[in-house]
Design a protein around this motif. Structure first.
Motif, PDB file in Angstrom:
ATOM      1  N   THR C  62       4.157   8.204   3.174  1.00  0.00           N
ATOM      2  CA  THR C  62       5.229   7.535   3.901  1.00  0.00           C
ATOM      3  C   THR C  62       6.282   8.551   4.318  1.00  0.00           C
ATOM      4  OG1 THR C  62       7.050   5.957   3.750  1.00  0.00           O
ATOM      5  CG2 THR C  62       6.299   6.912   1.693  1.00  0.00           C
ATOM      6  N   GLU C  67      11.102   5.423  -0.069  1.00  0.00           N
ATOM      7  CA  GLU C  67       9.801   4.931  -0.528  1.00  0.00           C
ATOM      8  C   GLU C  67       8.987   6.051  -1.196  1.00  0.00           C
ATOM      9  OE1 GLU C  67       8.216   3.137   2.970  1.00  0.00           O
ATOM     10  OE2 GLU C  67       9.648   1.481   2.905  1.00  0.00           O
ATOM     11  N   TYR C 125       0.015   3.886   4.796  1.00  0.00           N
ATOM     12  CA  TYR C 125       0.823   3.705   3.595  1.00  0.00           C
ATOM     13  C   TYR C 125       0.923   2.220   3.247  1.00  0.00           C
ATOM     14  CZ  TYR C 125       5.127   2.726   1.079  1.00  0.00           C
ATOM     15  OH  TYR C 125       6.037   2.219   0.203  1.00  0.00           O
ATOM     16  N   GLU C 126       1.115   1.399   4.248  1.00  0.00           N
ATOM     17  CA  GLU C 126       1.319  -0.035   4.034  1.00  0.00           C
ATOM     18  C   GLU C 126       0.098  -0.672   3.353  1.00  0.00           C
ATOM     19  OE1 GLU C 126       2.047   1.580   6.817  1.00  0.00           O
ATOM     20  OE2 GLU C 126       4.138   1.102   7.307  1.00  0.00           O
ATOM     21  N   VAL C 181       5.957  -3.617  -1.097  1.00  0.00           N
ATOM     22  CA  VAL C 181       5.097  -4.396  -0.197  1.00  0.00           C
ATOM     23  C   VAL C 181       5.953  -5.294   0.700  1.00  0.00           C
ATOM     24  CG1 VAL C 181       3.322  -6.194  -0.084  1.00  0.00           C
ATOM     25  CG2 VAL C 181       3.095  -4.308  -1.722  1.00  0.00           C
ATOM     26  N   THR C 184       7.297  -3.538   3.739  1.00  0.00           N
ATOM     27  CA  THR C 184       6.419  -2.903   4.732  1.00  0.00           C
ATOM     28  C   THR C 184       6.738  -3.434   6.128  1.00  0.00           C
ATOM     29  OG1 THR C 184       4.724  -4.541   4.192  1.00  0.00           O
ATOM     30  CG2 THR C 184       4.495  -2.357   3.204  1.00  0.00           C
ATOM     31  N   LEU C 193      -2.741  -5.991   5.730  1.00  0.00           N
ATOM     32  CA  LEU C 193      -2.222  -6.041   4.362  1.00  0.00           C
ATOM     33  C   LEU C 193      -3.060  -7.007   3.534  1.00  0.00           C
ATOM     34  CD1 LEU C 193       1.666  -6.284   4.795  1.00  0.00           C
ATOM     35  CD2 LEU C 193       0.302  -4.251   4.267  1.00  0.00           C
TER      36      LEU C 193
END
Lengths: 219, 219, 219, 219
Positions: C62, C67, C125-126, C181, C184, C193
């Protein structure tokens, strides 16, 4: 002779140039123009963030549990100590963290960081850990070399900056990094470690030179 | 306006500096000292190998099948065409491939390649494909800009070098790369594409400048 | 509705199957054969090590400083808390750490870990942060669901194992993961996701099932 | 004894199970229910796409130019031959490419692909190239083993599928892959190569078993 000592020897001339560089010398005796210091802090703050990212990657690149934990610990330590100290410096030179984050990195900063990150993502754990050592170790050597000058240095901001690198905690961190390099073992080709260590040392020198001369993109 | 055209416009000044750089101008009119050309070829041969590696990585970074195949095809094409041509040049300037591979990359070569590789491994597919475009596209523009000068250029080696970048097959390759950038779509922040394109264009300029002045590591 | 709540809802049936799985139920009421518990601990110890590696990678994926630091902190926390607890368990069930490290992972362990690692290295990353949540969150839910049964559970080893997941520090860690989360953001496609969260939840279920039935490689 | 022969020997039992698996045997003698074949083709089409991605990554993981070019060539070849053949099969079983792409991968497909990708991104080039060999090599062995049965096989679709793996071009591709493994050299620990080769071989077996029994996610 330990691997880290051998690497330090092989980079002897480069390290001499680093330690004697005008930026470093003037910072330690207090004669460095504040403008140059501010320029450096803003660049280096962003460098440190990428260095933290880099440690995270390196931690993932070894199968040995002990080393994985150790590099992870160093990354965490770095995020809690030096990076926090820099956030204070950023404020002391009159910037917000957001402003500091928005500063455009100069060519040598992009280049050095890219070199470290591409080493960690594509080369071996061994080369990666060798490539991060020069930055942390040479800062400790700078603080040691200029110990007496720093005592007479009247610029409180500069001595505060330097004080981090004389702390026992910082010296311990460097020792731990050196141990990681010393433990890369006899099976790994020294030639590759040397290339990583020398290249990173050269970028260290070029970094000091670029912030001293405030060298931006030519076009 | 297509994304690639917008990027080209935003990098207008940088590209003007690239096209008018003494190395490029003297190469195209035949006055470039052979020593500089040899220096360039040996550096660039190693650059191209890393560029091929870079395309392989980028190919793996998109979920879209069509783009994955396309980037893979471009990597393969590159390995068959420009890289092969360079292997011929290496021999023509009197080196073996092994000697060429052993040449130590100059700072700008390490930096540029590291920038491309760390972008491809850690940033998005979109930024990665935008960062490889300036190299290939600007070479086509150079060949086009100096078209008439190249016709009168008496140095057979230089005109042979330049002829690659006027080939229909090369221009097609550039068009395919531009299409990939144009297709990155409206949802991806232009600001990030621009930063990648501008940074790579700046490295292109600095690369020409470094080979012209044969700038090696300062320490 | 927060993203993590929506994901939890969409994985409702899978999570119900996890919580009610015989391994989990028997572990919490004390009737689980010790042989199965030992089998699980040795597999899970190696899983946790790879999970720590995985957090290191995610931290590097990220650009947002906050984060990056947060994921790094979670990785460090994990290495200090749950992993240490497991090293104690390994000893309590009569194994050395070296023996535990030498245990060959069963298919579901290789598969689950590979899924997490390939997501972190190649996807966003998400998606990566969404894929690690089910493991940590579902353990907290298990401890909560069986709270009263655990009080009457006579097997000291089992209650000790479960006690970790009721600790305020563990619940805080899960909250911090959920926050990551939830942050995001609306711009990232929920569909991706969800796929990551569902797939990881399914592997959680299959993992419990495989250790209960001690499912090794069929060939 | 070449490394690839030694690996093949060490995986002898697993390969016997692969070659004699009901799916493989029934496919080659023509008695496999069409429903199972269709299920397989749709899963395998998506597997092949990820396999192509995997070759791209592996190509980037070696410093040796010759190997980088070779793996890149194999990736390109794969994208032009087997993948194209599968796109034809997808149409012949009555699906569009888009429908095929939308098929949800079964657990073993996600697991096998994740294993290959996490090996290529995080382990060595040597282990990566060893892990891709079982898939391609065992298909060639299957075609060879069932040569006479395939001649009497009345199912045109099945014999067409198998014909790819008897082609000289396919056998050449396998030879080139074997050469890459044979060239990983004596300095690389055989134990690690073996683990990669055995694990991939096991996934091959489990894949055939899963498509035969159409094993979907249990929850």
């Amino acid at each position: 002779m330990k691997i880290s000592d051998r690497l330090r020897d092989d980079a002897g001339n480069i390290w001499k140039s680093i330690i004697e560089h005008p930026f470093v010398a003037e910072l330690c005796d207090g004669t460095l123009p504040m403008e140059k210091f501010k320029f450096y802090i803003l660049q280096d703050y962003n460098y440190l963030i990428e260095s933290m990212r880099n440690f995270s990657i390196i931690s993932s690149r070894t199968e040995a549990l002990q080393e994985m934990k150790e590099v992870l610990y160093l990354a965490y330590l770095e995020s809690q100590s030096e990076l926090s100290a820099y956030e204070e410096f950023v404020k002391k030179i009159g910037c917000t963290i957001d402003e500091a984050r928005d500063v455009e990195p100069i060519p040598v900063a992009v280049s050095y960081v890219s070199y470290l990150l591409s080493t960690s993502t594509l080369k071996s754990y061994e080369e990666s850990i060798a490539s991060v050592l020069p930055c942390y170790w040479s800062y400790m050597e700078i603080a040691r070399h200029y110990q007496s000058k720093l005592k007479m240095n009247q610029n409180k901001l500069y001595t505060e900056w330097a004080s981090v690198y004389s702390l026992k905690s910082y010296r311990d961190m460097v020792t731990r990094m050196r141990n990681l390099v010393d433990n890369t073992g006899e099976n790994f080709p020294y030639k590759k470690l040397k290339r990583a260590f020398i290249t990173a040392s050269r970028y260290e020198y070029m970094y000091w030179d670029a912030v001293y001369n405030m060298i931006d993109w030519p076009v």
